[in-house]
Scaffold this motif. Structure first.
Motif, mmCIF file in Angstrom:
data_model
loop_
_atom_site.group_PDB
_atom_site.id
_atom_site.type_symbol
_atom_site.label_atom_id
_atom_site.label_comp_id
_atom_site.label_asym_id
_atom_site.label_seq_id
_atom_site.Cartn_x
_atom_site.Cartn_y
_atom_site.Cartn_z
ATOM 1 N N HIS A 5 0.953 -1.071 -0.099
ATOM 2 C CA HIS A 5 0.065 -0.027 -0.043
ATOM 3 C C HIS A 5 0.997 1.305 -0.096
ATOM 4 O O HIS A 5 2.024 1.086 0.307
ATOM 5 C CB HIS A 5 -0.923 0.022 1.275
ATOM 6 C CG HIS A 5 -1.652 -1.165 1.391
ATOM 7 N ND1 HIS A 5 -3.080 -1.073 1.272
ATOM 8 C CD2 HIS A 5 -1.097 -2.454 1.762
ATOM 9 C CE1 HIS A 5 -3.528 -2.362 1.536
ATOM 10 N NE2 HIS A 5 -2.693 -3.223 1.963
ATOM 11 N N GLU A 10 -1.660 5.566 3.135
ATOM 12 C CA GLU A 10 -2.249 4.722 4.213
ATOM 13 C C GLU A 10 -1.796 5.160 5.654
ATOM 14 O O GLU A 10 -2.432 5.246 6.662
ATOM 15 C CB GLU A 10 -1.837 3.250 3.969
ATOM 16 C CG GLU A 10 -2.389 2.370 4.992
ATOM 17 C CD GLU A 10 -2.241 0.994 4.912
ATOM 18 O OE1 GLU A 10 -2.714 0.004 5.346
ATOM 19 O OE2 GLU A 10 -1.180 0.753 4.273
ATOM 20 N N ASP A 13 -3.672 8.046 6.635
ATOM 21 C CA ASP A 13 -4.932 7.688 7.237
ATOM 22 C C ASP A 13 -4.865 7.176 8.312
ATOM 23 O O ASP A 13 -5.680 7.582 9.183
ATOM 24 C CB ASP A 13 -5.579 6.842 6.138
ATOM 25 C CG ASP A 13 -5.901 7.550 4.830
ATOM 26 O OD1 ASP A 13 -6.040 8.600 4.534
ATOM 27 O OD2 ASP A 13 -6.133 6.849 3.862
ATOM 28 N N VAL A 14 -3.957 6.302 8.651
ATOM 29 C CA VAL A 14 -3.977 5.414 9.864
ATOM 30 C C VAL A 14 -3.642 6.603 11.260
ATOM 31 O O VAL A 14 -4.448 6.544 12.199
ATOM 32 C CB VAL A 14 -2.752 4.415 9.789
ATOM 33 C CG1 VAL A 14 -2.623 3.857 11.306
ATOM 34 C CG2 VAL A 14 -3.267 3.251 8.854
ATOM 35 N N VAL A 83 3.182 2.240 9.623
ATOM 36 C CA VAL A 83 2.607 1.624 8.129
ATOM 37 C C VAL A 83 3.983 0.958 7.576
ATOM 38 O O VAL A 83 4.044 -0.042 7.193
ATOM 39 C CB VAL A 83 2.000 2.474 7.141
ATOM 40 C CG1 VAL A 83 1.802 1.891 5.647
ATOM 41 C CG2 VAL A 83 0.395 2.600 7.716
ATOM 42 N N TYR A 144 -7.595 -1.200 11.769
ATOM 43 C CA TYR A 144 -7.401 -0.558 10.269
ATOM 44 C C TYR A 144 -6.432 -1.402 9.764
ATOM 45 O O TYR A 144 -6.531 -2.037 8.436
ATOM 46 C CB TYR A 144 -7.306 0.986 10.339
ATOM 47 C CG TYR A 144 -7.027 1.301 8.871
ATOM 48 C CD1 TYR A 144 -8.149 1.850 8.305
ATOM 49 C CD2 TYR A 144 -5.851 1.336 8.291
ATOM 50 C CE1 TYR A 144 -7.967 2.596 7.142
ATOM 51 C CE2 TYR A 144 -5.652 1.944 6.914
ATOM 52 C CZ TYR A 144 -6.780 2.276 6.253
ATOM 53 O OH TYR A 144 -6.683 2.777 5.055
ATOM 54 N N LEU A 145 -5.186 -1.289 10.262
ATOM 55 C CA LEU A 145 -4.025 -1.997 9.564
ATOM 56 C C LEU A 145 -4.209 -3.634 9.654
ATOM 57 O O LEU A 145 -3.963 -4.302 8.564
ATOM 58 C CB LEU A 145 -2.955 -1.886 10.515
ATOM 59 C CG LEU A 145 -2.372 -0.332 10.257
ATOM 60 C CD1 LEU A 145 -1.325 -0.019 11.174
ATOM 61 C CD2 LEU A 145 -2.031 -0.027 8.839
ATOM 62 N N SER A 148 -6.576 -4.249 6.675
ATOM 63 C CA SER A 148 -6.318 -3.721 5.309
ATOM 64 C C SER A 148 -4.993 -4.393 4.842
ATOM 65 O O SER A 148 -4.378 -4.282 3.946
ATOM 66 C CB SER A 148 -5.942 -2.364 5.390
ATOM 67 O OG SER A 148 -4.972 -1.691 6.273
ATOM 68 N N HIS A 149 -4.457 -5.202 5.682
ATOM 69 C CA HIS A 149 -3.204 -6.210 5.525
ATOM 70 C C HIS A 149 -3.287 -7.560 5.772
ATOM 71 O O HIS A 149 -2.824 -8.160 6.407
ATOM 72 C CB HIS A 149 -2.067 -5.697 6.277
ATOM 73 C CG HIS A 149 -1.478 -4.314 5.839
ATOM 74 N ND1 HIS A 149 -0.560 -4.052 5.020
ATOM 75 C CD2 HIS A 149 -1.792 -2.998 6.229
ATOM 76 C CE1 HIS A 149 -0.162 -2.844 4.814
ATOM 77 N NE2 HIS A 149 -1.275 -2.149 5.673
#
Length: 168
Positions: A5, A10, A13-14, A83, A144-145, A148-149
């Motif tokens: 990403h 990202e 955002d995080v 990230v 979130y992470l 998204s991962h």
């Protein structure tokens, strides 16, 4: 190979999600105490304006605005760092421990800075408040992470933290 990403996109955002979590937590505490926006006002006065004795009875809107900008900028930068660590941790089991270390170091650093700035900040921000706010932020950012991962999830299932492998 882990799905990649944009670290900057990202991460921002995080970080902003974590910043919102902390800001909302302290806003709720301030409202419950009958002093909305006291937290960013006091922190802005102490951290950014260098006031040793901040005015806790009146809101300094300049301090609120400036502290809010700095707060979100720092969280965005922290999100980018986080990230980057998550991307490295997907491929390297040793780096996965860094996530825990970063969280603990961040907690201790932030509390130490707030505690040494002034007696007012020590009184207004006891350790439990800092720990609770940062834990909420960590949970929001971590969720979130995690979602998204998927490659990180697969890597953790394949090699859990603490798995030393065969040691023949």
């Amino acid at each position: 190979m882990a799905e990649r990403h944009s670290v900057w996109g990202e991460g921002t955002d995080v970080g902003l999600l974590g910043g919102v979590a902390v800001a909302v937590f302290f806003l709720i505490l301030d409202i419950l105490a009958g002093h909305p926006l006291r937290t960013p006002s006091v922190l802005g006065q102490v951290v950014l304006f260098g006031e040793g004795r901040p005015d806790i009875m009146h809101i300094d809107f300049g301090a609120v605005l400036l502290y809010t900008v700095v707060h979100f900028a720092l969280f965005a930068l922290f999100g980018v760092l986080l990230v980057k660590v998550i991307h490295m941790a997907t491929d390297n089991p040793v780096v996965r421990f860094a996530v825990l270390i970063v969280f603990v170091a961040f907690e201790l650093f932030f509390y130490g800075v707030v505690a040494m700035l002034s007696a007012t900040t020590r009184d207004l921000f006891p350790f439990w408040r800092v720990l609770a706010a940062n834990t909420i932020a960590a949970l929001v950012m971590g969720t979130y992470l995690w979602r998204s991962h998927p490659a990180l999830r697969q890597a953790l299932y394949a090699t859990p933290l603490g798995d030393m492998g065969d040691r023949d």
